[in-house]
Write a protein that holds these residues in place. Structure first.
Motif, PDB file in Angstrom:
ATOM      1  N   LEU A 189      56.103  34.165  47.332  1.00 24.86           N
ATOM      2  CA  LEU A 189      55.703  32.883  46.735  1.00 24.86           C
ATOM      3  C   LEU A 189      56.578  32.564  45.524  1.00 24.86           C
ATOM      4  O   LEU A 189      56.947  31.401  45.295  1.00 24.86           O
ATOM      5  N   ILE A 190      56.936  33.582  44.738  1.00 23.30           N
ATOM      6  CA  ILE A 190      57.835  33.391  43.593  1.00 23.30           C
ATOM      7  C   ILE A 190      59.206  32.934  44.085  1.00 23.30           C
ATOM      8  O   ILE A 190      59.784  31.977  43.564  1.00 23.30           O
ATOM      9  N   ILE A 191      59.712  33.620  45.115  1.00 25.42           N
ATOM     10  CA  ILE A 191      61.011  33.249  45.690  1.00 25.42           C
ATOM     11  C   ILE A 191      60.981  31.817  46.212  1.00 25.42           C
ATOM     12  O   ILE A 191      61.949  31.065  46.047  1.00 25.42           O
ATOM     13  N   VAL A 241      61.472  29.436  43.403  1.00 23.94           N
ATOM     14  CA  VAL A 241      62.880  29.430  42.980  1.00 23.94           C
ATOM     15  C   VAL A 241      63.722  28.652  43.985  1.00 23.94           C
ATOM     16  O   VAL A 241      64.617  27.880  43.605  1.00 23.94           O
ATOM     17  N   ALA A 242      63.422  28.814  45.270  1.00 27.52           N
ATOM     18  CA  ALA A 242      64.147  28.062  46.306  1.00 27.52           C
ATOM     19  C   ALA A 242      63.889  26.562  46.152  1.00 27.52           C
ATOM     20  O   ALA A 242      64.819  25.751  46.325  1.00 27.52           O
ATOM     21  N   GLU A 243      62.668  26.189  45.825  1.00 31.97           N
ATOM     22  CA  GLU A 243      62.363  24.773  45.614  1.00 31.97           C
ATOM     23  C   GLU A 243      63.113  24.235  44.397  1.00 31.97           C
ATOM     24  O   GLU A 243      63.599  23.096  44.418  1.00 31.97           O
ATOM     25  N   ALA A 244      63.235  25.048  43.348  1.00 35.13           N
ATOM     26  CA  ALA A 244      64.019  24.640  42.178  1.00 35.13           C
ATOM     27  C   ALA A 244      65.479  24.453  42.565  1.00 35.13           C
ATOM     28  O   ALA A 244      66.129  23.486  42.141  1.00 35.13           O
ATOM     29  N   THR A 245      65.996  25.352  43.386  1.00 37.51           N
ATOM     30  CA  THR A 245      67.379  25.244  43.851  1.00 37.51           C
ATOM     31  C   THR A 245      67.581  23.960  44.634  1.00 37.51           C
ATOM     32  O   THR A 245      68.586  23.252  44.450  1.00 37.51           O
ATOM     33  N   GLU A 246      66.630  23.640  45.487  1.00 33.09           N
ATOM     34  CA  GLU A 246      66.719  22.408  46.274  1.00 33.09           C
ATOM     35  C   GLU A 246      66.695  21.177  45.365  1.00 33.09           C
ATOM     36  O   GLU A 246      67.471  20.232  45.567  1.00 33.09           O
ATOM     37  N   ASP A 247      65.823  21.178  44.365  1.00 36.30           N
ATOM     38  CA  ASP A 247      65.793  20.053  43.425  1.00 36.30           C
ATOM     39  C   ASP A 247      67.117  19.948  42.675  1.00 36.30           C
ATOM     40  O   ASP A 247      67.622  18.844  42.455  1.00 36.30           O
ATOM     41  N   TYR A 248      67.684  21.076  42.283  1.00 38.85           N
ATOM     42  CA  TYR A 248      68.990  21.065  41.613  1.00 38.85           C
ATOM     43  C   TYR A 248      70.047  20.438  42.516  1.00 38.85           C
ATOM     44  O   TYR A 248      70.808  19.577  42.085  1.00 38.85           O
ATOM     45  N   ALA A 300      53.379  11.804  43.932  1.00 45.86           N
ATOM     46  CA  ALA A 300      52.138  11.311  44.531  1.00 45.86           C
ATOM     47  C   ALA A 300      50.933  12.010  43.903  1.00 45.86           C
ATOM     48  O   ALA A 300      50.922  13.221  43.727  1.00 45.86           O
ATOM     49  N   GLY A 301      49.940  11.213  43.566  1.00 46.04           N
ATOM     50  CA  GLY A 301      48.719  11.749  42.984  1.00 46.04           C
ATOM     51  C   GLY A 301      48.887  12.300  41.583  1.00 46.04           C
ATOM     52  O   GLY A 301      48.038  13.040  41.093  1.00 46.04           O
ATOM     53  N   GLY A 302      50.006  11.986  40.927  1.00 45.36           N
ATOM     54  CA  GLY A 302      50.245  12.464  39.569  1.00 45.36           C
ATOM     55  C   GLY A 302      50.767  13.889  39.495  1.00 45.36           C
ATOM     56  O   GLY A 302      50.765  14.494  38.421  1.00 45.36           O
ATOM     57  N   LYS A 303      51.203  14.436  40.644  1.00 41.20           N
ATOM     58  CA  LYS A 303      51.714  15.810  40.671  1.00 41.20           C
ATOM     59  C   LYS A 303      53.077  15.882  39.988  1.00 41.20           C
ATOM     60  O   LYS A 303      53.992  15.147  40.353  1.00 41.20           O
ATOM     61  N   PRO A 304      53.230  16.773  38.990  1.00 38.79           N
ATOM     62  CA  PRO A 304      54.545  16.939  38.361  1.00 38.79           C
ATOM     63  C   PRO A 304      55.555  17.460  39.382  1.00 38.79           C
ATOM     64  O   PRO A 304      55.247  18.345  40.181  1.00 38.79           O
ATOM     65  N   GLU A 305      56.754  16.911  39.347  1.00 42.81           N
ATOM     66  CA  GLU A 305      57.817  17.267  40.296  1.00 42.81           C
ATOM     67  C   GLU A 305      59.121  17.463  39.532  1.00 42.81           C
ATOM     68  O   GLU A 305      59.263  17.021  38.399  1.00 42.81           O
ATOM     69  N   GLY A 306      60.094  18.089  40.190  1.00 41.75           N
ATOM     70  CA  GLY A 306      61.433  18.234  39.646  1.00 41.75           C
ATOM     71  C   GLY A 306      61.800  19.688  39.391  1.00 41.75           C
ATOM     72  O   GLY A 306      60.967  20.606  39.476  1.00 41.75           O
ATOM     73  N   PHE A 307      63.071  19.901  39.087  1.00 42.45           N
ATOM     74  CA  PHE A 307      63.637  21.232  38.898  1.00 42.45           C
ATOM     75  C   PHE A 307      62.834  22.092  37.928  1.00 42.45           C
ATOM     76  O   PHE A 307      62.446  23.217  38.250  1.00 42.45           O
ATOM     77  N   TRP A 308      62.585  21.573  36.728  1.00 42.60           N
ATOM     78  CA  TRP A 308      61.910  22.379  35.713  1.00 42.60           C
ATOM     79  C   TRP A 308      60.453  22.654  36.063  1.00 42.60           C
ATOM     80  O   TRP A 308      59.898  23.684  35.672  1.00 42.60           O
ATOM     81  N   VAL A 309      59.850  21.788  36.815  1.00 35.49           N
ATOM     82  CA  VAL A 309      58.480  22.029  37.277  1.00 35.49           C
ATOM     83  C   VAL A 309      58.476  23.216  38.249  1.00 35.49           C
ATOM     84  O   VAL A 309      57.586  24.075  38.194  1.00 35.49           O
ATOM     85  N   GLU A 310      59.471  23.277  39.123  1.00 35.11           N
ATOM     86  CA  GLU A 310      59.556  24.399  40.063  1.00 35.11           C
ATOM     87  C   GLU A 310      59.854  25.704  39.335  1.00 35.11           C
ATOM     88  O   GLU A 310      59.320  26.764  39.696  1.00 35.11           O
ATOM     89  N   VAL A 311      60.690  25.645  38.300  1.00 36.62           N
ATOM     90  CA  VAL A 311      60.926  26.838  37.478  1.00 36.62           C
ATOM     91  C   VAL A 311      59.602  27.279  36.828  1.00 36.62           C
ATOM     92  O   VAL A 311      59.270  28.469  36.818  1.00 36.62           O
ATOM     93  N   ALA A 312      58.858  26.310  36.310  1.00 32.50           N
ATOM     94  CA  ALA A 312      57.557  26.631  35.714  1.00 32.50           C
ATOM     95  C   ALA A 312      56.622  27.240  36.755  1.00 32.50           C
ATOM     96  O   ALA A 312      55.889  28.194  36.452  1.00 32.50           O
ATOM     97  N   ASP A 313      56.647  26.719  37.980  1.00 35.57           N
ATOM     98  CA  ASP A 313      55.814  27.283  39.047  1.00 35.57           C
ATOM     99  C   ASP A 313      56.168  28.751  39.297  1.00 35.57           C
ATOM    100  O   ASP A 313      55.278  29.578  39.525  1.00 35.57           O
ATOM    101  N   ALA A 314      57.455  29.080  39.272  1.00 31.56           N
ATOM    102  CA  ALA A 314      57.870  30.475  39.471  1.00 31.56           C
ATOM    103  C   ALA A 314      57.323  31.350  38.346  1.00 31.56           C
ATOM    104  O   ALA A 314      56.786  32.447  38.599  1.00 31.56           O
TER     105      ALA A 314
END
Length: 116
Positions: free
Chosen positions: A41-43, A46-53, A64-78
């Protein structure tokens, strides 16, 4: 006053437990068996952050629905997933980070000869 990493780790793990991410894993042994899944799940984050980059989505925005999105959000998720894992395993990640950082200060420039 800012929250310590340990406080944040405990809050994140409690939230993950409340939202079912540790269902069926009430003992240390059961949680230990889930480590490979949690690492994947961590990987994934990181893959989602790479895709956003790659897509140039470096800015944080609300989707959609106010969900935070973008590179730094995916880094935060990791980071959130890492803190959740440490919390579930009863590890003081803040202390380990401090110990490792102090050691890293003693290492030579670009130690290990790894290419970027």
């Amino acid at each position: 006053m800012a929250k310590t990493l340990r406080v944040r780790q405990d809050e994140i793990n409690k939230n993950a437990v409340a939202h079912g991410w540790w269902d069926g894993a009430s003992t240390p042994e059961e949680r230990h068996k889930l480590i490979p899944e949690k690492l994947l799940l961590i990987i994934t984050e990181v893959a989602e952050a790479t895709e956003d980059y790659r897509n140039g989505s470096m800015d944080t925005f609300l989707g959609a629905g106010g969900k935070p999105e973008g590179f730094w959000v995916e880094v935060a998720d990791a980071v959130i997933r890492i803190l959740d894992l440490a919390g579930a395993m009863g590890v003081d990640l803040e202390h380990i980070i401090d110990v490792k950082h102090e050691y890293n200060k003693t290492r030579p420039h670009r130690h290990g000869g790894k290419a970027i």
